[in-house]
Design an enzyme around this catalytic site. Sequence first.
Site, PDB file in Angstrom:
ATOM      1  N   ARG A 223      43.427  26.216  39.798  1.00  6.18           N
ATOM      2  CA  ARG A 223      43.191  25.916  38.560  1.00  6.18           C
ATOM      3  C   ARG A 223      41.604  26.014  38.306  1.00  6.18           C
ATOM      4  NH1 ARG A 223      47.524  27.065  37.702  1.00  6.18           N
ATOM      5  NH2 ARG A 223      49.163  25.868  37.017  1.00  6.18           N
ATOM      6  N   HIS A 271      44.209  35.204  35.261  1.00  6.28           N
ATOM      7  CA  HIS A 271      45.360  34.383  35.770  1.00  6.28           C
ATOM      8  C   HIS A 271      46.609  35.106  35.957  1.00  6.28           C
ATOM      9  CE1 HIS A 271      46.637  29.906  35.265  1.00  6.28           C
ATOM     10  NE2 HIS A 271      47.591  30.277  36.350  1.00  6.28           N
TER      11      HIS A 271
END
Length: 308
Positions: A223, A271
């Site tokens: 993350r 992502h």
Amino acid sequence: MALLFHSPDEDAQAWRRALLRHAPGLDVRLWPEVGDPAQIDAALVWRAPPGLLASLPNLRLILSLGAGVDAMLADPTLPDLPLCRLVDPSLTRMMGEFVLALVLKYHRQLDVFARQQREQRWAFTLPPQPGETAVGILGLGELGSHAAGLLRGMGFAVRGWSRSPKAIEGIATFAGPDGLAPFLAGTAILVCLLPLTPETRGIMDAHLLAGLPTGARLINVGRGAQLVERDLIDALDRGHLAHASLDCVAEEPLPPGHPFWSHPRIDITPHVASFSLPDSAAEGVVDNLRRLEEGRPLRNLVDRARGY
Ligand code: NDP
Ligand code: OXD
């Protein structure tokens, strides 16, 4: 049983088809067609609008469509119900492919050759053997341990760091705060596959990066908020780190003009390391719905106190 599905990123009809293949009688409702909220037993969600789950008075189970539940846990209205994260063989496989691709990029110095191309410079040295390249994985869970196994199979010198001690054949394992410094000291390519929790927020800061050998490379597929962005840029600009590949950033999408976009030693991907696929993930979802019905223990239950 009625299941509410919500995701702005997924093909809802494909999910409905896949779920019905495993549970033909399941009443699958695709948000915003909720029907009577009181009839919803379980919710399968990703990036649910805050308050959606709290508006379902008889909800008994929350299923995340993602492996990471950090965004869900950040919703102050999240009901205090069992919460399961997604474990999907395809998601695990795709993450392994992505990590392998980036490790190979660094192992075969493709970042160096890309820079040389910009300088119109033709030069090379003999590439190292995989056993001479130490890859360190932060997080040895579902995704980290699979990636570690793949890399080990390719002959890399693999090490991993987790919260609790682990014994994995062929992999040097380290655990807890005391294990971090020795883990980092022997890592040439650092891969982050940690969940975002209060303990891991900002974990990749100047101190951690300084613990890596000079010339190390970083791959962040965990993350964005686990990385202190300013500290990474400093470490790259000082030449302590050689390169970074970031699949996750603190603010997604990465804002226009952000220094990461144009930094010569940073590669950005949007992502995309891995995705859950309905055809492979639906079986596990249905299994948990059956477990709920039959009062059996749920799988992949999130421990809210730990945050993952
Ligand atoms: P798991 O929960 O299976 O594994 C998490 C691992 O991190 C465990 O080994 C755990 O240790 C370790 N860990 C957690 N907190 C700490 C800590 N404070 N110190 C040391 N180790 C810690 O998660 P997954 O492998 O399924 O997923 C990991 C993350 O990958 C997700 O949370 C998500 O953020 C990210 N992800 C990114 C994707 C992308 O496309 N970029 C796609 C999917 C996931 P222990 O084993 O001791 O519990
Ligand atoms: C996940 C993700 O957590 O896609 O599943 O990031």
